[in-house]
Design an enzyme around this catalytic site. Structure first.
Site, short mmCIF file in Angstrom:
data_model
loop_
_atom_site.label_atom_id
_atom_site.label_comp_id
_atom_site.label_asym_id
_atom_site.label_seq_id
_atom_site.Cartn_x
_atom_site.Cartn_y
_atom_site.Cartn_z
N VAL A 139 0.83 -1.24 0.03
CA VAL A 139 -0.07 0.02 0.01
C VAL A 139 0.76 1.29 -0.16
CG1 VAL A 139 -2.14 -1.03 0.86
CG2 VAL A 139 -0.30 0.03 2.59
N HIS A 187 -4.25 -4.24 -2.92
CA HIS A 187 -4.74 -3.91 -1.54
C HIS A 187 -5.03 -2.56 -1.35
CE1 HIS A 187 -3.17 -8.19 -0.11
NE2 HIS A 187 -4.51 -8.18 -1.04
N ASN A 221 12.74 -14.61 -2.17
CA ASN A 221 12.47 -14.47 -0.72
C ASN A 221 13.58 -15.08 0.01
OD1 ASN A 221 11.18 -14.64 1.78
ND2 ASN A 221 9.01 -14.56 1.01
P1 OAD Z 1 4.28 -10.57 4.75
O1 OAD Z 1 4.61 -9.58 5.99
O2 OAD Z 1 3.08 -11.73 4.93
O3 OAD Z 1 5.47 -11.48 4.25
C1 OAD Z 1 6.64 -10.83 3.86
C2 OAD Z 1 7.36 -11.67 3.17
O4 OAD Z 1 8.56 -10.92 3.00
C3 OAD Z 1 8.03 -12.79 4.18
O5 OAD Z 1 7.96 -13.96 3.61
C4 OAD Z 1 9.39 -12.30 4.32
O6 OAD Z 1 10.40 -13.65 4.65
C5 OAD Z 1 9.94 -11.77 3.02
N1 OAD Z 1 11.08 -10.86 3.34
C6 OAD Z 1 11.46 -10.17 4.21
N2 OAD Z 1 12.59 -9.35 3.85
C7 OAD Z 1 12.59 -9.51 2.65
C8 OAD Z 1 13.63 -8.86 1.51
N3 OAD Z 1 14.51 -8.14 1.98
N4 OAD Z 1 13.37 -9.39 0.27
C9 OAD Z 1 12.57 -10.26 -0.01
N5 OAD Z 1 11.64 -10.87 0.99
C10 OAD Z 1 11.72 -10.63 2.16
O7 OAD Z 1 3.60 -9.58 3.74
P2 OAD Z 1 2.79 -9.92 2.48
O8 OAD Z 1 2.91 -11.24 2.20
O9 OAD Z 1 3.11 -8.65 1.61
O10 OAD Z 1 -2.71 -6.54 3.70
O11 OAD Z 1 1.48 -9.72 3.06
C11 OAD Z 1 0.21 -9.75 2.58
C12 OAD Z 1 -0.91 -8.72 3.22
O12 OAD Z 1 -0.93 -9.14 4.32
C13 OAD Z 1 -0.41 -7.11 2.98
O13 OAD Z 1 -0.72 -6.82 1.64
C14 OAD Z 1 -1.42 -6.55 4.01
C15 OAD Z 1 -1.04 -7.81 5.04
O14 OAD Z 1 -2.16 -7.91 6.07
C16 OAD Z 1 -3.13 -5.20 3.33
O15 OAD Z 1 -2.29 -4.17 3.87
C17 OAD Z 1 -4.41 -5.15 3.12
#
Ligand code: OAD
Length: 257
Positions: free
Chosen positions: A109, A125, A227
């Site tokens: 976002v 989102h 990831n």
């Molecule tokens: P998450 O916080 O669930 O997952 C983040 C992922 O990024 C994890 O799998 C980490 O291992 C990985 N990660 C961390 N640092 C990294 C890096 N430097 N490079 C690559 N990967 C890395 O976030 P999302 O999957 O985006 O909803 O979460 C999905 C949704 O849940 C979001 O859009 C949000 C939340 O509730 C809304 O805002 C509506």
């Protein structure tokens, strides 16, 4: 490049990228992690480890305590405004410059993809920067309201809608709220047509967003996951590196055609 499955190698990855007619890049919070924006899960700093999502990220929470919710999102907006795009955002924007065959879908976002130069970013989102009225839905331009020094504990009353006097809410999709069906169907159709989908920085725990890569994989696309903690069982290529390390390498592969 740190590819962890046995049957994968960098040459295969490069050849999949260079022969693809349509590539989708699907990003999550991990892509903004190196800009200093906290992710939601899986790290000690993850937002949903420190905060109760049910009190901050639902329509019921907003109705119950609008100042708490608005203040928290103002704090998040301030964090984003103070941050700069990282090497991942910049490399993705340069990849898009290579041709119109690259579509960017983000669950994030923030506006860091746009500030890195990406165009036509699809925000699944919503966006912290597209507030609207909770009651009538009228978009609200609130850039001047953003409390740049807002800290996470600050309660701020949301502004009132100039049209109906209702309360202005953040323009993000909250838990329990549907995604636009029209947009989602279009994205699924695109997923079925793409040759490669790069899934970066997402835990894959949020539905229906994660259906997009799953549908792509079922339709035969090569799935590339970026990831440090891979989570997609279906990935053909699993790049176990930070997005800000991996995307510049992928950009180089695509430039060396
Ligand atoms: P998450 O916080 O669930 O997952 C983040 C992922 O990024 C994890 O799998 C980490 O291992 C990985 N990660 C961390 N640092 C990294 C890096 N430097 N490079 C690559 N990967 C890395 O976030 P999302 O999957 O985006 O909803 O979460 C999905 C949704 O849940 C979001 O859009 C949000 C939340 O509730 C809304 O805002 C509506």
């Amino acid at each position: 490049m740190n590819l962890i499955k046995k049957d994968m190698n960098t040459e295969n990855l490069k050849s999949s990228l260079l022969t693809a007619k349509h590539i989708v890049i699907f990003t999550g919070a991990g892509v903004s992690a190196d800009s200093g924006i906290p992710t939601f899960r899986g790290q000690k700093n993850g937002l949903w480890g420190r905060y109760d999502a049910s009190k901050l990220a639902s329509a019921q929470a907003f109705e119950q305590d609008p100042a708490l919710v608005w203040g928290w999102y103002q704090w998040r907006k301030a964090q984003v405004m103070k941050a700069a795009p990282c090497a991942a955002h910049l490399a993705i924007a340069q990849m898009q410059d290579l041709g119109p065959h690259i579509t960017l879908i983000t669950q994030n976002v923030d506006d860091l993809h746009e500030r890195a130069g990406s165009k036509n970013v699809i925000h699944l989102h919503g966006s912290l920067f597209r507030s609207r009225c909770f009651d009538c839905g009228q978009p609200y331009s609130d850039l001047n309201d953003c409390a740049l020094d807002a800290n996470e504990a600050v309660r701020i009353d949301p502004p009132n809608c100039p049209q109906c006097n209702g309360r202005i809410r953040p323009g993000v999709v909250w838990f329990g709220e549907p995604l636009s069906k029209k947009l989602f169907d279009l994205l699924l159709a695109g997923a079925r047509r793409c040759d490669v989908m790069i899934v970066a920085g997402t835990s894959g725990l949020v539905r229906p967003a994660i259906e997009i890569p799953k549908v792509a994989a079922r339709a035969g696309a090569k799935l590339v996951e970026i990831n440090p903690e891979p989570s997609l069982a279906q990935a053909d290529f699993s790049v176990k590196e930070a997005a800000s390390v991996a995307f510049p390498k992928i950009l180089k592969m695509m430039q060396r055609a």
